[in-house]
Design a protein around this motif. Structure first.
Motif, PDB file in Angstrom:
ATOM      1  N   SER A  21      34.670 109.877 112.244  1.00  0.00           N
ATOM      2  CA  SER A  21      33.560 109.588 113.157  1.00  0.00           C
ATOM      3  C   SER A  21      33.484 110.525 114.359  1.00  0.00           C
ATOM      4  O   SER A  21      33.129 110.120 115.458  1.00  0.00           O
ATOM      5  CB  SER A  21      33.644 108.137 113.632  1.00  0.00           C
ATOM      6  OG  SER A  21      34.849 107.923 114.343  1.00  0.00           O
ATOM      7  N   SER A  22      33.778 111.792 114.129  1.00  0.00           N
ATOM      8  CA  SER A  22      33.621 112.819 115.162  1.00  0.00           C
ATOM      9  C   SER A  22      33.370 114.148 114.451  1.00  0.00           C
ATOM     10  O   SER A  22      33.561 114.267 113.242  1.00  0.00           O
ATOM     11  CB  SER A  22      34.882 112.932 116.018  1.00  0.00           C
ATOM     12  OG  SER A  22      35.947 113.454 115.256  1.00  0.00           O
ATOM     13  N   VAL A  23      32.955 115.139 115.211  1.00  0.00           N
ATOM     14  CA  VAL A  23      32.756 116.463 114.612  1.00  0.00           C
ATOM     15  C   VAL A  23      34.085 116.989 114.071  1.00  0.00           C
ATOM     16  O   VAL A  23      34.119 117.652 113.029  1.00  0.00           O
ATOM     17  CB  VAL A  23      32.103 117.437 115.612  1.00  0.00           C
ATOM     18  CG1 VAL A  23      32.049 118.854 115.048  1.00  0.00           C
ATOM     19  CG2 VAL A  23      30.696 116.962 115.968  1.00  0.00           C
ATOM     20  N   GLY A  24      35.186 116.668 114.735  1.00  0.00           N
ATOM     21  CA  GLY A  24      36.498 117.071 114.221  1.00  0.00           C
ATOM     22  C   GLY A  24      36.753 116.521 112.831  1.00  0.00           C
ATOM     23  O   GLY A  24      37.272 117.219 111.959  1.00  0.00           O
ATOM     24  N   GLY A  25      36.375 115.272 112.602  1.00  0.00           N
ATOM     25  CA  GLY A  25      36.516 114.678 111.272  1.00  0.00           C
ATOM     26  C   GLY A  25      35.626 115.366 110.251  1.00  0.00           C
ATOM     27  O   GLY A  25      36.039 115.636 109.121  1.00  0.00           O
ATOM     28  N   VAL A  26      34.396 115.661 110.646  1.00  0.00           N
ATOM     29  CA  VAL A  26      33.484 116.384 109.759  1.00  0.00           C
ATOM     30  C   VAL A  26      34.072 117.759 109.433  1.00  0.00           C
ATOM     31  O   VAL A  26      34.061 118.195 108.280  1.00  0.00           O
ATOM     32  CB  VAL A  26      32.079 116.512 110.396  1.00  0.00           C
ATOM     33  CG1 VAL A  26      31.189 117.446 109.588  1.00  0.00           C
ATOM     34  CG2 VAL A  26      31.435 115.137 110.549  1.00  0.00           C
ATOM     35  N   ASN A  27      34.621 118.436 110.442  1.00  0.00           N
ATOM     36  CA  ASN A  27      35.199 119.762 110.208  1.00  0.00           C
ATOM     37  C   ASN A  27      36.380 119.706 109.249  1.00  0.00           C
ATOM     38  O   ASN A  27      36.566 120.615 108.437  1.00  0.00           O
ATOM     39  CB  ASN A  27      35.603 120.416 111.525  1.00  0.00           C
ATOM     40  CG  ASN A  27      34.402 120.984 112.249  1.00  0.00           C
ATOM     41  OD1 ASN A  27      33.371 121.255 111.652  1.00  0.00           O
ATOM     42  ND2 ASN A  27      34.538 121.155 113.545  1.00  0.00           N
ATOM     43  N   ARG A  28      37.181 118.656 109.337  1.00  0.00           N
ATOM     44  CA  ARG A  28      38.289 118.525 108.379  1.00  0.00           C
ATOM     45  C   ARG A  28      37.745 118.391 106.954  1.00  0.00           C
ATOM     46  O   ARG A  28      38.314 118.942 106.018  1.00  0.00           O
ATOM     47  CB  ARG A  28      39.188 117.353 108.743  1.00  0.00           C
ATOM     48  CG  ARG A  28      40.119 117.669 109.916  1.00  0.00           C
ATOM     49  CD  ARG A  28      41.112 116.562 110.185  1.00  0.00           C
ATOM     50  NE  ARG A  28      40.516 115.363 110.732  1.00  0.00           N
ATOM     51  CZ  ARG A  28      40.161 115.201 112.005  1.00  0.00           C
ATOM     52  NH1 ARG A  28      40.355 116.181 112.877  1.00  0.00           N
ATOM     53  NH2 ARG A  28      39.632 114.067 112.418  1.00  0.00           N
ATOM     54  N   GLU A  29      36.629 117.686 106.807  1.00  0.00           N
ATOM     55  CA  GLU A  29      36.025 117.543 105.484  1.00  0.00           C
ATOM     56  C   GLU A  29      35.430 118.855 104.985  1.00  0.00           C
ATOM     57  O   GLU A  29      35.465 119.137 103.795  1.00  0.00           O
ATOM     58  CB  GLU A  29      34.922 116.482 105.509  1.00  0.00           C
ATOM     59  CG  GLU A  29      35.411 115.069 105.679  1.00  0.00           C
ATOM     60  CD  GLU A  29      34.265 114.069 105.691  1.00  0.00           C
ATOM     61  OE1 GLU A  29      33.262 114.285 104.969  1.00  0.00           O
ATOM     62  OE2 GLU A  29      34.362 113.070 106.426  1.00  0.00           O
ATOM     63  N   LEU A  30      34.849 119.642 105.865  1.00  0.00           N
ATOM     64  CA  LEU A  30      34.164 120.878 105.470  1.00  0.00           C
ATOM     65  C   LEU A  30      35.092 122.087 105.321  1.00  0.00           C
ATOM     66  O   LEU A  30      34.714 123.082 104.715  1.00  0.00           O
ATOM     67  CB  LEU A  30      33.085 121.218 106.504  1.00  0.00           C
ATOM     68  CG  LEU A  30      31.914 120.260 106.602  1.00  0.00           C
ATOM     69  CD1 LEU A  30      31.035 120.624 107.803  1.00  0.00           C
ATOM     70  CD2 LEU A  30      31.101 120.258 105.327  1.00  0.00           C
ATOM     71  N   SER A  31      36.279 121.987 105.885  1.00  0.00           N
ATOM     72  CA  SER A  31      37.224 123.104 105.886  1.00  0.00           C
ATOM     73  C   SER A  31      37.590 123.505 104.454  1.00  0.00           C
ATOM     74  O   SER A  31      37.665 122.665 103.583  1.00  0.00           O
ATOM     75  CB  SER A  31      38.472 122.657 106.651  1.00  0.00           C
ATOM     76  OG  SER A  31      39.433 123.656 106.637  1.00  0.00           O
ATOM     77  N   PRO A  32      37.836 124.756 104.196  1.00  0.00           N
ATOM     78  CA  PRO A  32      37.885 125.909 105.095  1.00  0.00           C
ATOM     79  C   PRO A  32      36.586 126.718 105.122  1.00  0.00           C
ATOM     80  O   PRO A  32      36.512 127.734 105.786  1.00  0.00           O
ATOM     81  CB  PRO A  32      39.007 126.755 104.494  1.00  0.00           C
ATOM     82  CG  PRO A  32      38.831 126.565 103.013  1.00  0.00           C
ATOM     83  CD  PRO A  32      38.372 125.107 102.875  1.00  0.00           C
ATOM     84  N   PHE A  33      35.568 126.267 104.400  1.00  0.00           N
ATOM     85  CA  PHE A  33      34.369 127.089 104.234  1.00  0.00           C
ATOM     86  C   PHE A  33      33.413 127.046 105.417  1.00  0.00           C
ATOM     87  O   PHE A  33      32.799 128.048 105.767  1.00  0.00           O
ATOM     88  CB  PHE A  33      33.630 126.696 102.951  1.00  0.00           C
ATOM     89  CG  PHE A  33      34.470 126.883 101.738  1.00  0.00           C
ATOM     90  CD1 PHE A  33      34.761 128.152 101.269  1.00  0.00           C
ATOM     91  CD2 PHE A  33      35.020 125.800 101.079  1.00  0.00           C
ATOM     92  CE1 PHE A  33      35.567 128.343 100.165  1.00  0.00           C
ATOM     93  CE2 PHE A  33      35.817 125.974  99.973  1.00  0.00           C
ATOM     94  CZ  PHE A  33      36.097 127.251  99.514  1.00  0.00           C
ATOM     95  N   VAL A  34      33.273 125.876 106.028  1.00  0.00           N
ATOM     96  CA  VAL A  34      32.311 125.712 107.112  1.00  0.00           C
ATOM     97  C   VAL A  34      32.978 124.945 108.238  1.00  0.00           C
ATOM     98  O   VAL A  34      33.814 124.070 108.011  1.00  0.00           O
ATOM     99  CB  VAL A  34      31.053 124.942 106.620  1.00  0.00           C
ATOM    100  CG1 VAL A  34      30.085 124.685 107.761  1.00  0.00           C
ATOM    101  CG2 VAL A  34      30.353 125.694 105.505  1.00  0.00           C
TER     102      VAL A  34
END
Length: 147
Positions: A21-34
Motif C-alpha cells: 500500500s505504498s509506492v515502495g510496495g508497487v516498486n518491489r512488485e515492478l522490480s527490476p524492470f520499472v
C-alpha cells in the motif's frame, strides 16, 4: 480494453495490504524492470498525502530512463481492502486500476481489474499482452513474498 487477473496468497489480508500500500510496495512488485518515483515520500495509500492533491510519479525503465508520467488519483478502500486508481498518463488516455484484497480460508486473494485505452492507438492484443506480462511479474513477486 479491460483485463481482470488475480492471485491467491498464503498470508492474511492485513499483512499483504501493509506490504503493497505504498509506492515502495508497487516498486518491489515492478522490480527490476520499472520503478516509479514517489512524490508522497513513502506515504501509505490510506494516508493524507494521497487524499489531498494529485501525486505525480514518473515510471522509470530499469530504474532511470523516464518512460511515462502519471498524475495519480488514488482512493484506498476501507479496512485495507485495496484501492481504486485513475491516472492520467502519457501512454494511456484511460488507466483505471482497482485492486481488491479478498479474505480466503488459506489467506487472501489479490484481485486486479484494469481498464485501459492507449493514446497512440496501440492494438488491443499488444496492449493486453504487455499489461498481462507486467501483472504476471508483479504476481511472481507477491507469490515469492507471501507464498
Amino acid at each position: 480494453m479491460r483485463l481482470t487477473v488475480e492471485v491467491p496468497l498464503h498470508a492474511n489480508r492485513a499483512d499483504v495490504w501493509a506490504a503493497m500500500s505504498s509506492v515502495g510496495g508497487v516498486n518491489r512488485e515492478l522490480s527490476p524492470f520499472v520503478r516509479m518515483t514517489d512524490s508522497t515520500h513513502g506515504a501509505h495509500f490510506d494516508t493524507e498525502p494521497w487524499r489531498v492533491g494529485t501525486p505525480v510519479g514518473w515510471q522509470l525503465l530499469l530504474g532511470f530512463i523516464p518512460i511515462d508520467r502519471h498524475r495519480i488519483d488514488l482512493v484506498a478502500l476501507p479496512d485495507g481492502g485495496g484501492f481504486r486508481e485513475s491516472s492520467s498518463t502519457w501512454w494511456y488516455r484511460v488507466w483505471r486500476h482497482e485492486r481488491t484484497l479478498l479474505d480466503h480460508p488459506d489467506g487472501c486473494v489479490v484481485h486486479d481489474d484494469i481498464e485501459m485505452e492507449s493514446r497512440f492507438g496501440m492494438p488491443d492484443a499488444i496492449l493486453q499482452w504487455a499489461v498481462s506480462w507486467m501483472f504476471e511479474r508483479r504476481y511472481e513477486h507477491l507469490r515469492r513474498q507471501f507464498g
